[in-house]
Design a protein around this motif. Sequence first.
Motif, PDB file in Angstrom:
ATOM      1  N   ALA A  13      -2.102  10.375  27.707  1.00 58.88           N
ATOM      2  CA  ALA A  13      -3.192  10.502  26.746  1.00 58.88           C
ATOM      3  C   ALA A  13      -2.749  11.290  25.519  1.00 58.88           C
ATOM      4  CB  ALA A  13      -4.391  11.180  27.402  1.00 58.88           C
ATOM      5  N   THR A  14      -1.968  12.343  25.701  1.00 58.65           N
ATOM      6  CA  THR A  14      -1.543  13.128  24.541  1.00 58.65           C
ATOM      7  C   THR A  14      -0.542  12.353  23.694  1.00 58.65           C
ATOM      8  OG1 THR A  14       0.161  14.212  25.885  1.00 58.65           O
ATOM      9  CG2 THR A  14      -1.947  15.348  25.649  1.00 58.65           C
ATOM     10  N   THR A  15       0.308  11.525  24.338  1.00 61.06           N
ATOM     11  CA  THR A  15       1.249  10.715  23.573  1.00 61.06           C
ATOM     12  C   THR A  15       0.507   9.684  22.733  1.00 61.06           C
ATOM     13  OG1 THR A  15       2.896  10.981  25.298  1.00 61.06           O
ATOM     14  CG2 THR A  15       3.260   9.212  23.737  1.00 61.06           C
ATOM     15  N   ALA A  16      -0.522   9.079  23.298  1.00 62.55           N
ATOM     16  CA  ALA A  16      -1.294   8.086  22.561  1.00 62.55           C
ATOM     17  C   ALA A  16      -2.103   8.748  21.445  1.00 62.55           C
ATOM     18  CB  ALA A  16      -2.228   7.339  23.505  1.00 62.55           C
ATOM     19  N   ALA A  17      -2.569   9.972  21.655  1.00 64.61           N
ATOM     20  CA  ALA A  17      -3.373  10.655  20.654  1.00 64.61           C
ATOM     21  C   ALA A  17      -2.536  11.068  19.443  1.00 64.61           C
ATOM     22  CB  ALA A  17      -4.041  11.888  21.256  1.00 64.61           C
ATOM     23  N   LYS A  18      -1.248  11.316  19.648  1.00 62.61           N
ATOM     24  CA  LYS A  18      -0.392  11.725  18.536  1.00 62.61           C
ATOM     25  C   LYS A  18      -0.132  10.572  17.570  1.00 62.61           C
ATOM     26  CE  LYS A  18       2.218  15.242  21.009  1.00 62.61           C
ATOM     27  NZ  LYS A  18       3.533  15.591  21.528  1.00 62.61           N
ATOM     28  N   GLY A  19      -0.272   9.349  18.045  1.00 62.23           N
ATOM     29  CA  GLY A  19       0.006   8.209  17.190  1.00 62.23           C
ATOM     30  C   GLY A  19       1.492   7.935  17.046  1.00 62.23           C
ATOM     31  N   ASP A  20       2.298   8.537  17.881  1.00 59.74           N
ATOM     32  CA  ASP A  20       3.746   8.367  17.838  1.00 59.74           C
ATOM     33  C   ASP A  20       4.108   7.128  18.655  1.00 59.74           C
ATOM     34  OD1 ASP A  20       6.364   8.862  17.339  1.00 59.74           O
ATOM     35  OD2 ASP A  20       6.599  10.312  18.966  1.00 59.74           O
ATOM     36  N   HIS A  21       4.400   6.043  17.989  1.00 57.62           N
ATOM     37  CA  HIS A  21       4.677   4.780  18.672  1.00 57.62           C
ATOM     38  C   HIS A  21       6.170   4.604  18.891  1.00 57.62           C
ATOM     39  CE1 HIS A  21       0.575   3.442  18.385  1.00 57.62           C
ATOM     40  NE2 HIS A  21       0.567   3.734  17.101  1.00 57.62           N
ATOM     41  N   GLY A  22       6.742   5.467  19.646  1.00 57.77           N
ATOM     42  CA  GLY A  22       8.159   5.341  19.943  1.00 57.77           C
ATOM     43  C   GLY A  22       8.941   6.484  19.354  1.00 57.77           C
ATOM     44  N   GLY A  23       8.868   6.660  18.076  1.00 54.54           N
ATOM     45  CA  GLY A  23       9.571   7.750  17.401  1.00 54.54           C
ATOM     46  C   GLY A  23      11.065   7.684  17.633  1.00 54.54           C
ATOM     47  N   ALA A  24      11.609   8.750  18.205  1.00 56.70           N
ATOM     48  CA  ALA A  24      13.043   8.832  18.455  1.00 56.70           C
ATOM     49  C   ALA A  24      13.473   7.829  19.519  1.00 56.70           C
ATOM     50  CB  ALA A  24      13.412  10.245  18.882  1.00 56.70           C
ATOM     51  N   GLY A  25      12.578   7.530  20.452  1.00 57.13           N
ATOM     52  CA  GLY A  25      12.918   6.553  21.495  1.00 57.13           C
ATOM     53  C   GLY A  25      13.126   5.160  20.936  1.00 57.13           C
ATOM     54  N   ALA A  26      12.292   4.770  19.994  1.00 59.18           N
ATOM     55  CA  ALA A  26      12.442   3.457  19.368  1.00 59.18           C
ATOM     56  C   ALA A  26      13.729   3.398  18.556  1.00 59.18           C
ATOM     57  CB  ALA A  26      11.239   3.165  18.474  1.00 59.18           C
ATOM     58  N   ARG A  27      14.062   4.475  17.889  1.00 56.11           N
ATOM     59  CA  ARG A  27      15.306   4.517  17.114  1.00 56.11           C
ATOM     60  C   ARG A  27      16.518   4.427  18.036  1.00 56.11           C
ATOM     61  NH1 ARG A  27      19.003   8.178  15.114  1.00 56.11           N
ATOM     62  NH2 ARG A  27      19.746   7.712  13.014  1.00 56.11           N
ATOM     63  N   THR A  28      16.457   5.103  19.159  1.00 58.61           N
ATOM     64  CA  THR A  28      17.554   5.062  20.129  1.00 58.61           C
ATOM     65  C   THR A  28      17.750   3.659  20.659  1.00 58.61           C
ATOM     66  OG1 THR A  28      17.107   7.339  20.779  1.00 58.61           O
ATOM     67  CG2 THR A  28      18.394   5.995  22.302  1.00 58.61           C
ATOM     68  N   TRP A  29      16.670   2.981  21.021  1.00 52.96           N
ATOM     69  CA  TRP A  29      16.789   1.625  21.557  1.00 52.96           C
ATOM     70  C   TRP A  29      17.250   0.643  20.487  1.00 52.96           C
ATOM     71  CZ3 TRP A  29      17.600   0.432  26.249  1.00 52.96           C
ATOM     72  CH2 TRP A  29      17.126   1.244  27.263  1.00 52.96           C
ATOM     73  N   ARG A  30      16.870   0.860  19.243  1.00 51.43           N
ATOM     74  CA  ARG A  30      17.339  -0.009  18.167  1.00 51.43           C
ATOM     75  C   ARG A  30      18.841   0.150  17.992  1.00 51.43           C
ATOM     76  NH1 ARG A  30      14.460   1.181  12.998  1.00 51.43           N
ATOM     77  NH2 ARG A  30      12.770   0.250  14.174  1.00 51.43           N
ATOM     78  N   ILE A  31      19.316   1.380  18.008  1.00 48.57           N
ATOM     79  CA  ILE A  31      20.748   1.629  17.871  1.00 48.57           C
ATOM     80  C   ILE A  31      21.500   1.024  19.063  1.00 48.57           C
ATOM     81  CG2 ILE A  31      22.502   3.449  17.906  1.00 48.57           C
ATOM     82  CD1 ILE A  31      20.545   5.133  16.231  1.00 48.57           C
ATOM     83  N   LEU A  32      20.983   1.219  20.270  1.00 43.98           N
ATOM     84  CA  LEU A  32      21.630   0.645  21.457  1.00 43.98           C
ATOM     85  C   LEU A  32      21.641  -0.874  21.397  1.00 43.98           C
ATOM     86  CD1 LEU A  32      20.361   2.914  24.359  1.00 43.98           C
ATOM     87  CD2 LEU A  32      22.686   2.696  23.498  1.00 43.98           C
TER      88      LEU A  32
END
Length: 98
Positions: A13-32
């Motif tokens: 719930a707190t992750t969804a409330a922040k509005g952070d849709h991936g953030g560093a995780g999305a960048r990591t997966w894009r690089i990978l």
Amino acid sequence: MALPLRFLSRGLATTAAKGDHGGAGARTWRILSFTVALPSVAVCTLNSWLHAGHHERPEFIPYHHLRIRTKPYSWGDGNHTLFHNPRVNALPTGYETQ
């Protein structure tokens, strides 16, 4: 048992409330994806292209349990399958071409 579920739901719930849709995780997966996945696909494609060649077809052995025709196919002469290749696919009597 209820404690881990409450902790998990609160974290989601707190992750969804922040509005952070991936953030560093999305960048990591894009690089990978660009540094590991795409080169791996390219290497596999090159490997299959280099090893693609003409293979010897196996000798025809008329096993009784293979190529059984209980009724004819509804196209052509009734003995050939829909996507029949005379060089690769054997009929009940053997290969059509040598």
